[in-house]
Design a protein around this motif. Structure first.
Motif, short mmCIF file in Angstrom:
data_model
loop_
_atom_site.label_atom_id
_atom_site.label_comp_id
_atom_site.label_asym_id
_atom_site.label_seq_id
_atom_site.Cartn_x
_atom_site.Cartn_y
_atom_site.Cartn_z
N SER A 94 -11.74 2.29 11.30
CA SER A 94 -12.46 1.02 11.15
C SER A 94 -11.56 -0.16 10.81
N SER A 95 -10.26 0.06 10.69
CA SER A 95 -9.36 -1.05 10.41
C SER A 95 -9.32 -2.02 11.59
N PHE B 123 -6.74 -3.78 12.15
CA PHE B 123 -5.33 -3.88 12.51
C PHE B 123 -4.86 -2.65 13.29
N PRO B 124 -3.80 -2.81 14.10
CA PRO B 124 -3.24 -1.66 14.80
C PRO B 124 -2.54 -0.72 13.83
N THR B 125 -2.19 0.47 14.30
CA THR B 125 -1.57 1.47 13.43
C THR B 125 -0.31 0.96 12.76
N SER B 126 0.48 0.14 13.47
CA SER B 126 1.73 -0.36 12.90
C SER B 126 1.51 -1.26 11.69
N ALA B 127 0.30 -1.82 11.55
CA ALA B 127 0.01 -2.74 10.45
C ALA B 127 -1.13 -2.26 9.57
N SER B 128 -1.56 -1.03 9.76
CA SER B 128 -2.72 -0.51 9.03
C SER B 128 -2.37 0.79 8.32
N SER B 129 -2.49 0.80 7.01
CA SER B 129 -2.22 2.03 6.26
C SER B 129 -3.27 3.09 6.54
N SER B 130 -4.54 2.69 6.65
CA SER B 130 -5.58 3.70 6.90
C SER B 130 -5.37 4.36 8.26
N ARG B 131 -5.00 3.57 9.27
CA ARG B 131 -4.75 4.15 10.59
C ARG B 131 -3.49 5.04 10.58
N ALA B 132 -2.44 4.59 9.90
CA ALA B 132 -1.20 5.36 9.88
C ALA B 132 -1.39 6.71 9.21
N VAL B 133 -2.10 6.71 8.08
CA VAL B 133 -2.33 7.97 7.37
C VAL B 133 -3.30 8.86 8.15
N ALA B 134 -4.31 8.26 8.75
CA ALA B 134 -5.23 9.04 9.58
C ALA B 134 -4.51 9.63 10.78
N GLU B 135 -3.58 8.89 11.34
CA GLU B 135 -2.81 9.40 12.49
C GLU B 135 -1.94 10.58 12.08
N VAL C 158 -14.45 15.99 9.59
CA VAL C 158 -14.57 14.55 9.84
C VAL C 158 -13.44 13.83 9.12
N LEU C 159 -12.84 12.87 9.80
CA LEU C 159 -11.76 12.04 9.26
C LEU C 159 -12.19 10.59 9.37
N ILE C 160 -12.19 9.88 8.24
CA ILE C 160 -12.67 8.49 8.20
C ILE C 160 -11.57 7.57 7.68
N GLY C 161 -11.22 6.55 8.44
CA GLY C 161 -10.34 5.49 7.96
C GLY C 161 -11.18 4.38 7.36
N ALA C 162 -11.06 4.18 6.05
CA ALA C 162 -11.93 3.22 5.35
C ALA C 162 -11.10 2.25 4.51
N PRO C 163 -10.49 1.25 5.13
CA PRO C 163 -9.75 0.26 4.34
C PRO C 163 -10.71 -0.57 3.49
N MET C 164 -10.23 -1.08 2.38
CA MET C 164 -11.05 -1.95 1.53
C MET C 164 -10.90 -3.39 2.00
N TYR C 165 -12.02 -3.99 2.40
CA TYR C 165 -12.07 -5.40 2.76
C TYR C 165 -13.02 -6.10 1.80
N ILE D 289 -16.22 -1.48 2.13
CA ILE D 289 -15.81 -0.98 3.43
C ILE D 289 -16.06 -2.03 4.51
N PRO D 290 -15.40 -1.91 5.66
CA PRO D 290 -15.66 -2.83 6.77
C PRO D 290 -17.12 -2.73 7.23
N SER D 291 -17.66 -3.83 7.69
CA SER D 291 -19.07 -3.84 8.13
C SER D 291 -19.28 -2.90 9.31
N THR D 292 -18.24 -2.68 10.11
CA THR D 292 -18.39 -1.78 11.26
C THR D 292 -18.60 -0.34 10.80
N LEU D 293 -17.93 0.04 9.71
CA LEU D 293 -18.13 1.39 9.17
C LEU D 293 -19.51 1.50 8.53
N LYS D 294 -19.95 0.45 7.87
CA LYS D 294 -21.31 0.44 7.30
C LYS D 294 -22.34 0.59 8.40
#
Length: 216
Positions: free
Chosen positions: A9-10, A12-24, A91-98, A102-107
């Protein structure tokens, strides 16, 4: 073979997103351990799911035989997401704090998959399914920190996944992710780096553990 449902749900792309990088890192370790498994990936930033509408909500509380065309169409979209969740073995969920939550898309995704009488209620259909949430955040909200009371991600998602959907929940929390970008947080960079390394290691370990358990 086992199926992993991976939700990002970030914005940002993986290069700029901790939630995406850890999920990857989790997903890569899962694939290495479980090469014949299936991964269903939903990127909610690239392809948002519909927000809950009156038709989608009321359709979930009424007999399908009486649905209007609008209710039937909206409920069909909900069922697609519900069935993906039900079919998943993990299930694996990327949930950055905004803005402290959580992001509205995840909600929006959660509003669709929380279906009382099916995924929620007396016999939740995803009960016991392991769910790993990568809850990244720019600062720290741990007990004893100045912003401890601003922690609305883990508290909310615990209520949803553990208490409502009865899933087997675990959090991995990369924190202080703004430290490399905010001069005022420069002294916290070593803590950020240590947190990131712990999160990446925990993701790999958890993925391998789940893959082994599900393959047994």
């Amino acid at each position: 073979m086992a199926t992993l449902l991976h939700i990002d749900s970030s914005v940002f792309p993986t290069s700029a997103s901790s939630s995406r990088a850890v999920a990857e890192a989790f997903r890569s370790a899962w694939a290495e351990q479980h090469p014949d498994g299936t991964v269903v990936h939903r990127d909610l930033s690239a392809a948002p799911v519909p927000h809950l509408t009156a038709d989608a909500h009321t359709a979930g509380l009424s007999d399908p035989s009486g649905h209007t065309p609008g209710q039937a169409a909206a409920f069909a979209e909900r069922l697609t997401l519900v069935e993906e969740l039900e079919r998943a073995d993990a299930v694996l969920i990327g949930a950055p704090m905004y803005n402290f939550t959580i992001p509205s898309t995840l909600k929006a995704w959660l509003d669709n998959v929380i279906l009382f009488g099916r995924t929620a209620g007396e016999t939740p259909t995803a009960k016991g399914t392991p769910v790993t949430v990568i809850a990244s955040r720019g600062g720290s909200y741990e007990p004893g920190t100045p912003r401890e009371s601003y922690e609305y991600v883990r508290n909310y998602l615990t209520t949803v996944f553990a208490d409502t959907l009865a899933m087997d929940l675990e959090f991995i929390v990369p924190e202080l992710t703004m430290a490399p970008h905010n001069p005022a947080m420069a002294e916290l960079v070593p803590l950020y780096e240590a947190s990131r390394e712990r999160a990446l290691s925990a993701a790999v370990t958890k993925a391998k553990e789940l893959a082994d358990r599900l393959a047994a």
